[in-house]
Design a protein around this motif. Structure first.
Motif, PDB file in Angstrom:
ATOM      1  N   LEU A 190    -113.307 -52.654 -46.762  1.00 49.50           N
ATOM      2  CA  LEU A 190    -113.364 -51.448 -47.580  1.00 49.50           C
ATOM      3  C   LEU A 190    -112.208 -50.498 -47.265  1.00 49.50           C
ATOM      4  N   VAL A 191    -111.978 -50.230 -45.989  1.00 48.32           N
ATOM      5  CA  VAL A 191    -110.910 -49.302 -45.595  1.00 48.32           C
ATOM      6  C   VAL A 191    -109.551 -49.846 -46.028  1.00 48.32           C
ATOM      7  N   PHE A 192    -109.294 -51.132 -45.766  1.00 46.35           N
ATOM      8  CA  PHE A 192    -108.013 -51.713 -46.175  1.00 46.35           C
ATOM      9  C   PHE A 192    -107.830 -51.597 -47.682  1.00 46.35           C
ATOM     10  N   THR A 193    -108.847 -51.931 -48.436  1.00 44.46           N
ATOM     11  CA  THR A 193    -108.751 -51.897 -49.898  1.00 44.46           C
ATOM     12  C   THR A 193    -108.469 -50.487 -50.400  1.00 44.46           C
ATOM     13  N   ILE A 194    -109.178 -49.503 -49.867  1.00 50.95           N
ATOM     14  CA  ILE A 194    -108.977 -48.110 -50.301  1.00 50.95           C
ATOM     15  C   ILE A 194    -107.574 -47.632 -49.945  1.00 50.95           C
ATOM     16  N   LEU A 195    -107.114 -47.938 -48.731  1.00 46.73           N
ATOM     17  CA  LEU A 195    -105.769 -47.509 -48.320  1.00 46.73           C
ATOM     18  C   LEU A 195    -104.670 -48.294 -49.034  1.00 46.73           C
ATOM     19  N   ASN A 196    -104.984 -49.520 -49.417  1.00 53.12           N
ATOM     20  CA  ASN A 196    -103.996 -50.364 -50.074  1.00 53.12           C
ATOM     21  C   ASN A 196    -103.749 -49.960 -51.531  1.00 53.12           C
ATOM     22  N   ILE A 197    -104.700 -49.312 -52.170  1.00 51.40           N
ATOM     23  CA  ILE A 197    -104.539 -48.933 -53.586  1.00 51.40           C
ATOM     24  C   ILE A 197    -103.321 -48.033 -53.789  1.00 51.40           C
ATOM     25  N   PRO A 198    -103.205 -46.902 -53.070  1.00 54.75           N
ATOM     26  CA  PRO A 198    -102.012 -46.076 -53.298  1.00 54.75           C
ATOM     27  C   PRO A 198    -100.724 -46.772 -52.843  1.00 54.75           C
ATOM     28  N   LEU A 199    -100.812 -47.562 -51.778  1.00 50.56           N
ATOM     29  CA  LEU A 199     -99.627 -48.274 -51.304  1.00 50.56           C
ATOM     30  C   LEU A 199     -99.141 -49.275 -52.348  1.00 50.56           C
ATOM     31  N   LEU A 200    -100.048 -50.047 -52.912  1.00 51.02           N
ATOM     32  CA  LEU A 200     -99.659 -51.009 -53.955  1.00 51.02           C
ATOM     33  C   LEU A 200     -99.150 -50.304 -55.198  1.00 51.02           C
ATOM     34  N   THR A 201     -99.714 -49.168 -55.514  1.00 47.62           N
ATOM     35  CA  THR A 201     -99.227 -48.394 -56.661  1.00 47.62           C
ATOM     36  C   THR A 201     -97.771 -48.013 -56.453  1.00 47.62           C
ATOM     37  N   VAL A 202     -97.454 -47.503 -55.275  1.00 48.35           N
ATOM     38  CA  VAL A 202     -96.069 -47.138 -54.955  1.00 48.35           C
ATOM     39  C   VAL A 202     -95.194 -48.384 -54.948  1.00 48.35           C
ATOM     40  N   ARG A 203     -95.682 -49.435 -54.347  1.00 48.21           N
ATOM     41  CA  ARG A 203     -94.896 -50.664 -54.213  1.00 48.21           C
ATOM     42  C   ARG A 203     -94.554 -51.266 -55.581  1.00 48.21           C
ATOM     43  N   ILE A 204     -95.532 -51.358 -56.451  1.00 48.43           N
ATOM     44  CA  ILE A 204     -95.301 -51.950 -57.772  1.00 48.43           C
ATOM     45  C   ILE A 204     -94.361 -51.067 -58.592  1.00 48.43           C
ATOM     46  N   ARG A 205     -94.558 -49.766 -58.530  1.00 46.04           N
ATOM     47  CA  ARG A 205     -93.631 -48.857 -59.236  1.00 46.04           C
ATOM     48  C   ARG A 205     -92.214 -49.003 -58.705  1.00 46.04           C
ATOM     49  N   THR A 206     -92.089 -49.129 -57.387  1.00 49.35           N
ATOM     50  CA  THR A 206     -90.770 -49.307 -56.773  1.00 49.35           C
ATOM     51  C   THR A 206     -90.125 -50.595 -57.261  1.00 49.35           C
ATOM     52  N   GLU A 207     -90.875 -51.675 -57.276  1.00 49.68           N
ATOM     53  CA  GLU A 207     -90.330 -52.955 -57.740  1.00 49.68           C
ATOM     54  C   GLU A 207     -89.912 -52.884 -59.200  1.00 49.68           C
ATOM     55  N   GLU A 208     -90.755 -52.293 -60.024  1.00 47.85           N
ATOM     56  CA  GLU A 208     -90.425 -52.194 -61.449  1.00 47.85           C
ATOM     57  C   GLU A 208     -89.164 -51.359 -61.653  1.00 47.85           C
ATOM     58  N   THR A 209     -89.059 -50.239 -60.940  1.00 53.05           N
ATOM     59  CA  THR A 209     -87.860 -49.395 -61.034  1.00 53.05           C
ATOM     60  C   THR A 209     -86.636 -50.159 -60.551  1.00 53.05           C
ATOM     61  N   ALA A 210     -86.768 -50.861 -59.437  1.00 52.27           N
ATOM     62  CA  ALA A 210     -85.647 -51.631 -58.896  1.00 52.27           C
ATOM     63  C   ALA A 210     -85.173 -52.680 -59.884  1.00 52.27           C
ATOM     64  N   LEU A 211     -86.103 -53.397 -60.462  1.00 49.49           N
ATOM     65  CA  LEU A 211     -85.728 -54.440 -61.420  1.00 49.49           C
ATOM     66  C   LEU A 211     -85.055 -53.840 -62.651  1.00 49.49           C
ATOM     67  N   ARG A 212     -85.618 -52.747 -63.163  1.00 47.94           N
ATOM     68  CA  ARG A 212     -84.998 -52.086 -64.332  1.00 47.94           C
ATOM     69  C   ARG A 212     -83.611 -51.572 -63.999  1.00 47.94           C
ATOM     70  N   THR A 213     -83.466 -50.960 -62.835  1.00 51.03           N
ATOM     71  CA  THR A 213     -82.200 -50.355 -62.436  1.00 51.03           C
ATOM     72  C   THR A 213     -81.113 -51.397 -62.220  1.00 51.03           C
ATOM     73  N   VAL A 214     -81.420 -52.420 -61.432  1.00 48.69           N
ATOM     74  CA  VAL A 214     -80.402 -53.391 -61.036  1.00 48.69           C
ATOM     75  C   VAL A 214     -80.153 -54.430 -62.126  1.00 48.69           C
ATOM     76  N   LEU A 215     -81.195 -54.855 -62.801  1.00 54.85           N
ATOM     77  CA  LEU A 215     -81.011 -55.923 -63.793  1.00 54.85           C
ATOM     78  C   LEU A 215     -80.380 -55.430 -65.082  1.00 54.85           C
ATOM     79  N   THR A 216     -80.350 -54.105 -65.306  1.00 51.11           N
ATOM     80  CA  THR A 216     -79.746 -53.596 -66.538  1.00 51.11           C
ATOM     81  C   THR A 216     -78.343 -53.066 -66.303  1.00 51.11           C
ATOM     82  N   ARG A 217     -77.809 -53.222 -65.094  1.00 48.08           N
ATOM     83  CA  ARG A 217     -76.445 -52.758 -64.795  1.00 48.08           C
ATOM     84  C   ARG A 217     -75.437 -53.625 -65.486  1.00 48.08           C
TER      85      ARG A 217
END
Length: 175
Positions: A148-175
């Protein structure tokens, strides 16, 4: 300690060794990526991710020992099957991404987005493995507080992580 608890600790240690193997692959892939102009994103959340994932492994062992809960075969064997399936999914992701897989967010300009293997079906299948394992590994020996604790703490971390990956892919792949 009971025999089931010894086996559980051995399982968690094996998963820990698997994480070390992932880090070795990640370091090799980071060198490969940087040598080809790779750009890293999201350095700030990476230490948090390391602490959380290390905490998952430690929490599994500590809770199983301290709680004194016995092994529930119906839950334990089912969750062990999920853990094995999540490991298979994770290594499928690693093999399909090849040098592009990393525990950090490093994107090499010009390589493009991988759309084969599990990426045909899901945009971020590796995180399905992370979530599944974060729930299942503790529950192999009824460490539900850790799950339970891991899952609750992992939600905001995964949110940041996925947003970071999506931004990175958009930024670098569209150069």
């Amino acid at each position: 300690m009971t025999q089931s608890l010894w086996w559980y600790v051995a399982l968690v240690v094996l998963v820990g060794f698997e994480r070390v193997a992932e880090l070795a692959v990640s370091l090799r892939n980071a060198k490969w990526s940087f040598a080809r102009g790779g750009v890293e994103f999201g350095k700030g959340h990476y230490p948090v991710m390391v602490v959380l994932h290390t905490g998952l492994l430690a929490g599994c062992v500590v809770e199983a020992i301290v709680s004194g809960r016995s092994f529930d075969p119906a839950l334990g064997w089912t969750m062990l099957a999920v853990v094995v399936a999540m490991q298979a999914l994770r290594w499928w992701c690693i093999s399909v991404l090849g040098h592009q897989w990393n525990t950090r967010v490093i994107v090499v300009p010009g390589l493009g987005r991988v759309t084969g293997g599990p990426y045909r079906f899901l945009r971020h299948p590796n995180y399905v493995a992370v979530v599944g394992e974060g729930i299942a590994l503790p529950l192999v020996h009824s460490a539900w507080i850790t799950a339970l604790v891991f899952t609750i703490l992992n939600i905001p971390l995964l949110t940041v992580r996925i947003r970071t990956e999506e931004t990175a892919l958009r930024t670098v792949l569209t150069r």
